[in-house]
Write an enzyme that holds these catalytic residues in place. Structure first.
Site, mmCIF file in Angstrom:
data_model
loop_
_atom_site.group_PDB
_atom_site.id
_atom_site.type_symbol
_atom_site.label_atom_id
_atom_site.label_comp_id
_atom_site.label_asym_id
_atom_site.label_seq_id
_atom_site.Cartn_x
_atom_site.Cartn_y
_atom_site.Cartn_z
ATOM 1 N N PHE A 136 23.496 -72.113 -59.089
ATOM 2 C CA PHE A 136 24.268 -70.872 -59.042
ATOM 3 C C PHE A 136 25.745 -71.217 -59.130
ATOM 4 O O PHE A 136 26.255 -72.003 -58.331
ATOM 5 C CB PHE A 136 23.997 -70.065 -57.766
ATOM 6 C CG PHE A 136 24.708 -68.736 -57.790
ATOM 7 C CD1 PHE A 136 24.164 -67.660 -58.468
ATOM 8 C CD2 PHE A 136 25.947 -68.580 -57.190
ATOM 9 C CE1 PHE A 136 24.841 -66.442 -58.539
ATOM 10 C CE2 PHE A 136 26.633 -67.366 -57.257
ATOM 11 C CZ PHE A 136 26.063 -66.292 -57.935
ATOM 12 N N ASP A 221 30.147 -78.469 -58.094
ATOM 13 C CA ASP A 221 30.385 -77.149 -57.519
ATOM 14 C C ASP A 221 30.173 -77.272 -56.010
ATOM 15 O O ASP A 221 29.045 -77.340 -55.528
ATOM 16 C CB ASP A 221 29.409 -76.132 -58.128
ATOM 17 C CG ASP A 221 29.611 -74.720 -57.579
ATOM 18 O OD1 ASP A 221 30.241 -74.579 -56.512
ATOM 19 O OD2 ASP A 221 29.107 -73.772 -58.206
ATOM 20 N N LYS A 250 34.304 -70.240 -50.923
ATOM 21 C CA LYS A 250 33.707 -69.693 -49.696
ATOM 22 C C LYS A 250 34.445 -69.994 -48.389
ATOM 23 O O LYS A 250 35.172 -69.148 -47.894
ATOM 24 C CB LYS A 250 32.241 -70.118 -49.628
ATOM 25 C CG LYS A 250 31.398 -69.388 -50.691
ATOM 26 C CD LYS A 250 29.922 -69.390 -50.394
ATOM 27 C CE LYS A 250 29.178 -68.366 -51.219
ATOM 28 N NZ LYS A 250 28.760 -68.795 -52.548
#
Ligand SMILES: *Cc1c(COP(=O)(O)O)cnc(C)c1O
Length: 407
Positions: A136, A221, A250
């Site tokens: 993702f 990532d 995040k």
């Protein structure tokens, strides 16, 4: 009308319904606790999906934001501000030692990695980026194309070209999709949305060796697995591998939106003036939130603490697996990024836990994802495990096939 309904009614009428929201209205958070509008307390083992690594409203972060907000919230990137340079110095000092670019989200950070790789490969006509199935990387057109999940891509065709997908932990599958146009390989060292699947050391080192041999960029990532989530600053550090650049978002601002990429020295000056930009990227308010977050992680020793609490939680989950072998199959993950793999759907368990007051997330079909704040207390881990044990006992007793009594 209940207080909850009062909030939900106008919301559902006027907010575009692209989320499957649970019917709870949260109004306050502190540490690992959340309060809903009716005063019910929840134990937060999701932390805003790995955003609240230092817990809700940590006083150091709150003070930094309040102070910065009163002084200077935003100045355009046409000028210098003190905090962006200091944050870049801090992040590049934690790994790779190159330079940083700041944006506002994970998708944008990955978009920046993709643009960096394309620009870097441009002269040699290399532009293809290999990513993993089940990965993702975000919801913009480029990052949803990088994302190896059909459900994220469906309906948005035609997708941008230049992406190829391989399988995590299968180096052969990566070699199969290499072409003379390959520029970079982008990988999550621990897949999050894909179901909490850690890469293997063999795979990560294999990717690094392949990139060294062929001159590709290795990009990580770290949007979900970074910033202490796995017990190290960055998840790739578990595998003795350094990427050429990586993305963050995040947890970086503890809830204040900020994303970043960090490069090695070789890539530090690829994105030159005019090649990339973001209005809000790295503004003083975002950088103050991020500096305070990094300071808390460091000063409160949250890397070793996250590892210790991860081990404790993992052990507890492991004994649940042993207790309910028909329904629970495996615990996987690193540090405080853990997945409880189920034989049945995880949704029913997530819902029941939420009713009782434990916030988790069913990921994919079969995985219950647990991402508590890194400063979770041992007593809170025990409390969560008790709730899980009780809930599993109740849920699985109901679900057990009826015993057939011989006539
Ligand atoms: C959440 C996530 C993203 C996307 O971040 P946004 O801030 O929602 O754009 C990208 N990569 C990974 C690994 C993520 O977990």
């Amino acid at each position: 009308m209940s207080k909850t309904t009062e909030v939900i009614t106008p919301f559902d009428e006027r907010v575009i319904p692209c989320y499957a929201r649970r019917p709870i209205v949260f109004v306050k958070g502190k540490g690992a606790k959340l309060w809903d509008i009716n005063g019910k307390v929840y134990l937060d083992f999701l932390a805003g999906i790995a955003v609240l690594n230092v817990g809700h409203s940590h006083p150091t972060v709150v003070a930094a934001i309040q102070q910065q907000a009163a002084e200077l919230m935003h100045v355009s990137n046409l000028y210098y501000t003190p905090s962006q340079g200091l944050l870049a110095e801090k992040l590049a000092g934690l790994a790779l030692g190159g330079k940083c670019f700041f944006c506002n989200s994970g998708a944008e950070a990955n978009e920046a990695l993709i643009k960096l790789a394309r620009l870097w490969g441009h002269e040699n006509n290399r532009f293809e980026i290999i990513t993993m199935k089940n990965s993702f990387h975000g919801r913009t057109l480029a990052t949803l194309t990088a994302t190896g999940q059909e459900k994220v891509q469906k309906g948005f065709e035609p997708l941008p070209s230049g992406f190829r997908h391989a399988r995590l932990n299968d180096l052969g599958s990566v070699k199969e999709v290499l072409t003379p146009r390959t520029a970079a390989i982008l990988v999550e060292a621990v897949q999050g949305e894909g179901g909490v699947i850690p890469a293997t050391q063999e795979f990560m080192q294999g990717l690094r060796a392949l990139c060294n041999e062929k001159g590709y960029l290795l990009l990580c990532d770290e949007v979900q697995c970074g910033l202490g989530r796995t017990g190290k600053w960055f998840a790739f550090q578990h595998f003795d591998v350094e990427p050429d650049a990586f993305s963050l978002a995040k947890a970086l601002g503890s809830g204040f939106p900020i994303g970043a990429i960090v490069t090695n020295p070789k890539l530090a000056n690829v994105l030159k003036s005019g090649k990339h930009a973001s209005t809000f990227g790295g503004n003083p308010l975002a950088c103050a939130a991020a500096m305070a977050t990094l300071q808390v992680i460091e000063q409160e020793g949250l890397l070793p603490h996250a590892w210790a609490m991860g081990e404790k939680l993992k052990q507890g989950l492991q004994s649940l697996v042993e207790k309910f072998p028909l329904h629970l199959t495996e615990v996987r993950g690193l540090g405080l990024m853990l997945g409880l793999v189920m034989a049945t759907g995880a949704k029913a368990l997530e819902e029941k836990l939420l009713d009782i007051g434990l916030i988790t997330l069913a990921t994919g079909e079969h995985v219950l994802r647990l991402l508590p704040p890194l400063n979770i207390k041992p007593s809170e881990v025990e409390e969560a495990l008790d709730i899980l044990a009780d809930t599993c006992a109740e849920l699985f007793a109901q679900a057990a096939p009826e015993k057939v009594t011989p006539e």
